[in-house]
Write an enzyme that holds these catalytic residues in place. Structure first.
Site, PDB file in Angstrom:
ATOM      1  N   ARG A 181      -1.726  18.945 -29.158  1.00 27.80           N
ATOM      2  CA  ARG A 181      -2.264  20.356 -27.655  1.00 27.80           C
ATOM      3  C   ARG A 181      -4.171  20.557 -28.056  1.00 27.80           C
ATOM      4  O   ARG A 181      -5.198  20.270 -27.088  1.00 27.80           O
ATOM      5  CB  ARG A 181      -1.668  21.364 -27.861  1.00 27.80           C
ATOM      6  CG  ARG A 181      -1.872  21.699 -26.240  1.00 27.80           C
ATOM      7  CD  ARG A 181      -1.336  22.496 -25.974  1.00 27.80           C
ATOM      8  NE  ARG A 181       0.041  23.260 -27.079  1.00 27.80           N
ATOM      9  CZ  ARG A 181      -0.547  24.577 -27.680  1.00 27.80           C
ATOM     10  NH1 ARG A 181      -2.193  25.203 -27.199  1.00 27.80           N
ATOM     11  NH2 ARG A 181       0.686  25.033 -28.670  1.00 27.80           N
TER      12      ARG A 181
ATOM     13  N   TYR B 283      -9.548  16.310  -1.794  1.00 29.48           N
ATOM     14  CA  TYR B 283      -8.471  15.421  -1.964  1.00 29.48           C
ATOM     15  C   TYR B 283      -7.275  16.772  -1.423  1.00 29.48           C
ATOM     16  O   TYR B 283      -7.894  17.770  -2.087  1.00 29.48           O
ATOM     17  CB  TYR B 283      -8.739  15.143  -3.724  1.00 29.48           C
ATOM     18  CG  TYR B 283      -7.703  14.650  -3.454  1.00 29.48           C
ATOM     19  CD1 TYR B 283      -7.058  13.572  -3.325  1.00 29.48           C
ATOM     20  CD2 TYR B 283      -6.383  15.352  -4.923  1.00 29.48           C
ATOM     21  CE1 TYR B 283      -5.818  12.623  -4.285  1.00 29.48           C
ATOM     22  CE2 TYR B 283      -5.419  14.842  -4.878  1.00 29.48           C
ATOM     23  CZ  TYR B 283      -4.882  14.040  -4.998  1.00 29.48           C
ATOM     24  OH  TYR B 283      -3.569  12.951  -5.531  1.00 29.48           O
TER      25      TYR B 283
ATOM     26  N   LYS C 282      -7.487   6.793 -11.835  1.00 33.45           N
ATOM     27  CA  LYS C 282      -7.939   6.423 -10.487  1.00 33.45           C
ATOM     28  C   LYS C 282      -9.784   4.892 -11.525  1.00 33.45           C
ATOM     29  O   LYS C 282      -8.994   4.256 -12.019  1.00 33.45           O
ATOM     30  CB  LYS C 282      -9.179   6.889  -9.685  1.00 33.45           C
ATOM     31  CG  LYS C 282      -8.934   7.818  -9.043  1.00 33.45           C
ATOM     32  CD  LYS C 282      -6.603   7.895  -8.195  1.00 33.45           C
ATOM     33  CE  LYS C 282      -5.902   9.032  -8.115  1.00 33.45           C
ATOM     34  NZ  LYS C 282      -6.853  10.180  -7.314  1.00 33.45           N
TER      35      LYS C 282
ATOM     36  N   ASP D  64     -16.457  17.039  -7.595  1.00 30.05           N
ATOM     37  CA  ASP D  64     -15.365  15.634  -8.052  1.00 30.05           C
ATOM     38  C   ASP D  64     -16.498  14.985  -7.881  1.00 30.05           C
ATOM     39  O   ASP D  64     -16.293  13.962  -7.045  1.00 30.05           O
ATOM     40  CB  ASP D  64     -14.551  16.035  -7.284  1.00 30.05           C
ATOM     41  CG  ASP D  64     -13.198  15.159  -7.606  1.00 30.05           C
ATOM     42  OD1 ASP D  64     -13.524  13.633  -7.712  1.00 30.05           O
ATOM     43  OD2 ASP D  64     -11.995  15.232  -7.032  1.00 30.05           O
TER      44      ASP D  64
END
Ligand SMILES: *Cc1c(COP(=O)(O)O)cnc(C)c1O
Length: 378
Positions: free
Chosen positions: A46, A98, A195, A170
């Site tokens: 983690r 988005y 993406k 972004d």
């Protein structure tokens, strides 16, 4: 090293005894400590993992940042950035974002007391007019999703600097191959690695890259606390995708220009939104801050009936959510990505029942154009 070379060799430092060329999938949750006084480089996945670190080094180099953290999705990355803000902080955000980012800000951040103003950030005066004492950040996408509005990153970065605000960009749509916001003055870059970076529609990922180390350390602290980190296997897949990012983007860009030109001549299409068309209102500014236009095109058709007909008739384009992969996709934002937006707001902005969004892939462009031609015939 130039960009194309960085995609393959940003981090050539793979430490193993076999001379492994591709970074292996280091599928271990925990790591054996070297001694009581020496934990070694890795302790628990983690916090960090060799496969993920390798990918983070690559993306950090591509965006020219100081720190990069890989998350399990773009939304996990945006959520981590949202944790930089607290009760009574104010953020100026683009009104065309988005849908998932909007949902997060409206239904979580605002409830936790963070104030937002959603405005057209392509209008610099509007941005200036919204700055208040408690404003902490400006959050933009350029080109934006799905209306392809272009914000002048340099100008907004100057405003942010002068007012001691963070500029968060972004950069999913253009990728660092075409646009590097940190070099233009932004403080934080976010990606949905799902993406173009991954590029094959086969795994989810997200990234946060910061210009300053100190801010990056805060993101690292948030990421180890909320725990939405990218798995070793997905890190491997995204890294593999990045190796071909430049050649995919070149093909996608060429295809998209030709398709946008074809669409703008079609009588049944009322409006084409693509920053690569000289007639587009964002063309000049986009050109001044990026070296390409990308593969995202939105269109408004003459009727809802035709929009639905196209969705039902395409054969190569796949009717599916998401974008940025090698396969061309077509989406209905009203029903998918922006379904959670109140109807009147959608209508006001033109995301209506006649509005479709295309993500152009790497197929032969004539096949793609023929597919759209036949789908437009009623
Ligand atoms: C898809 C997308 C996101 C969210 O990313 P996920 O990987 O789906 O969580 C964020 N921003 C933009 C611009 C996107 O297209």
């Amino acid at each position: 090293m130039e960009f194309e070379t960085l995609c393959l060799h940003a981090d050539n430092n793979i430490k193993d005894e076999w001379g492994t060329l591709s970074m292996p999938i280091c599928q271990s949750a925990t790591f054996v400590h070297k001694s009581v006084d020496d934990n070694g480089e890795y302790s628990y996945s983690r916090l960090s993992n060799p496969t993920r670190s390798h990918l983070e080094n690559t993306v950090k180099a591509l965006e020219n940042g100081s720190v990069c953290v890989a998350f399990s999705s773009g939304m996990a990355a945006i959520t981590a950035v949202s944790k930089l803000f607290k009760n009574n902080d104010h953020i100026i955000a683009s009104d065309d974002l988005y849908g998932g980012a909007l949902r997060l800000f409206r239904n979580f951040s605002e409830i936790e007391g963070v104030e937002f103003d959603y405005i057209d950030t392509s209008n610099i005066d509007l941005v200036l007019g919204k700055i208040k004492k408690n404003t902490k950040a400006i959050y933009i996408e350029t080109p934006s999703n799905p209306l392809m509005q272009v914000t002048d990153i340099r100008k907004v970065a100057r405003i942010a600097r002068e007012n001691n605000l963070l500029l968060i960009v972004d950069n999913t749509f253009l990728t660092p191959y075409y646009q590097r916001p940190l070099e233009l003055g932004a403080d934080i870059v976010i990606h949905s690695g799902t993406k173009y970076l991954g590029g094959h529609n086969d795994s989810l990922a997200g990234f946060v890259v910061t210009k300053e180390k100190e801010l990056g350390d805060r993101i690292i602290y948030i990421s180890k606390t909320i725990g939405a980190n990218l798995s070793p296997f997905d890190s491997f897949l995204i890294e593999r995708g990045i190796k071909t990012l430049p050649i995919r983007m070149d093909r996608i860009n060429d295809n998209a220009i030709k398709i946008a030109q074809f669409l703008s001549k079609e009588k049944k299409i009322k409006k084409v939104y693509y920053v690569g068309l000289e007639s587009d209102k964002g063309y000049e500014i986009n050109k001044s801050q990026s070296s390409g236009f990308g593969g995202m095109i939105s269109i408004e058709l003459e009727s809802e009936e035709l929009a639905k007909h196209v969705l039902g008739s395409v054969k190569i384009f796949q009717y599916a959510e998401s974008l940025g992969g090698v396969d061309s996709l077509i989406t209905y934002p009203m029903k998918q990505t922006h379904a959670d937006l109140p109807k009147e707001e959608r209508d006001k902005r033109g995301i209506n029942e006649r509005f479709l969004r295309l993500s152009i892939g790497i197929e032969n462009v004539n096949d793609l154009i023929d597919d759209l031609k036949q789908a437009l015939e009623v």
